[in-house]
Design an enzyme around this catalytic site. Sequence first.
Site, short mmCIF file in Angstrom:
data_model
loop_
_atom_site.label_atom_id
_atom_site.label_comp_id
_atom_site.label_asym_id
_atom_site.label_seq_id
_atom_site.Cartn_x
_atom_site.Cartn_y
_atom_site.Cartn_z
N CYS A 91 0.86 -1.18 0.00
CA CYS A 91 0.00 0.00 0.00
C CYS A 91 0.90 1.23 0.00
CB CYS A 91 -0.90 -0.02 1.23
SG CYS A 91 -1.96 1.42 1.31
N HIS A 93 0.07 4.71 -0.07
CA HIS A 93 -0.24 5.78 0.88
C HIS A 93 0.06 5.29 2.29
CE1 HIS A 93 -4.08 3.92 2.17
NE2 HIS A 93 -3.88 4.66 3.23
N CYS A 254 -3.30 7.07 -4.50
CA CYS A 254 -3.03 5.63 -4.56
C CYS A 254 -1.62 5.34 -5.08
CB CYS A 254 -4.07 4.90 -5.39
SG CYS A 254 -4.03 3.12 -5.12
N GLY A 255 -0.73 5.03 -4.16
CA GLY A 255 0.68 4.81 -4.54
C GLY A 255 0.87 3.59 -5.42
N THR A 256 0.19 2.48 -5.08
CA THR A 256 0.37 1.28 -5.90
C THR A 256 -0.36 1.44 -7.24
OG1 THR A 256 -1.40 0.26 -4.61
CG2 THR A 256 0.85 -0.32 -4.00
O1 PYC Z 1 -1.87 3.98 -1.89
O2 PYC Z 1 -1.31 2.02 -2.67
C1 PYC Z 1 -2.13 2.79 -2.15
C2 PYC Z 1 -3.46 2.27 -1.79
C3 PYC Z 1 -3.96 1.02 -1.98
C4 PYC Z 1 -5.26 1.01 -1.51
C5 PYC Z 1 -5.54 2.26 -1.04
N1 PYC Z 1 -4.42 3.02 -1.23
#
Ligand code: PYC
Length: 333
Positions: A91, A93, A254-256
């Site tokens: 994840c 964030h 959403c980082g991923t």
């Molecule tokens: O930021 O990767 C992220 C993420 C995944 C689900 C919610 N945020």
Amino acid sequence: MRARRVIQAVDSHTEGMPTRVVTGGVGVIPGATMNDRRLYAMEHLDGLRGFLMNEPRGHASMSGALLQPPVRDDADWGVVFIEASGFLPMCGHGTIGVATVLVETGMVEVTEPITEIRLDVPAGLVVARVAVEDGRAVSVTIENVPSFVDRLDARITVEGIGEITYSVAFGGNFYALVDLDEVGLPFDRARQADILAAGLSIMNAINEQAPPQHPLIAGTNHVHHVEFIAPGSDAVRSRHAMAIYPGWFDRSPCGTGTSARMAELHARGELALDTPFVNESFIGTEFTGRLIAETTVGGAPAVIPTITGRAWITGLGQYLLSDTDPFPEGFVF
Ligand code: PYC
């Protein structure tokens, strides 16, 4: 007050999205790797996840991270990611939130201007470089796990929508990438119920007809995130609505998902290495991504993304479960 369970946590948000960073009360989860710990937790600790993420202590778009001792010798801390919908391999964030909490609570040795923290997460090793000024974490750049395209411009028939074009890419989780125009909806929060319904139908169709499978990470074999790309987005700046199973939107960019999107743009020849890419969330917050290297995953082409964003501590919590509480695992409304 009598408590059957007491959990310590530092609450934070990353560009609008919460991360409840659990610092005590859970213990070491069994497992030889962090992904084994995630798989163990999925089987045995789902009630703990519900206790921390569901109402009344959490909410439908709650997210968190269980801090663990690392399993790998080259890491400082281990993390098992939790959210309202389950346990994630990675994840983005959440990692930015964890790194901010580790620095601002003194749980790592802090050096200025950069504190480097190596995190053992279920999807692999993630390096967080925290920009620190006067002891404050002002931003975090994470070097993510290898990201890759699973399929580009595939076609699928979705119940209630018809045939659409979509792509699937991995950036720590698998993402379906779909132009919002494909489902005939505007990029407008007033239409979030319709966008979410379309996202859930697309996830169902992919998971039933053509689920992806990560070649190396066990139990990473479905799509629970649909990144709806807003019209006018390109490889310099993109806006999106991230619909997530079973029914919420990421508040952060959403980082991923940003990593998956950059892998897709790179595979199309639109995003070169070392080029900034700004990704905007449904609430208008931003991450800046950059691809720093090419690599392979299971013999197929992949890229190494970095993501830069900010997080803030919002509270310090002791979450209690009383003997008479009728909702030891919380509830979903
Ligand atoms: O930021 O990767 C992220 C993420 C995944 C689900 C919610 N945020």
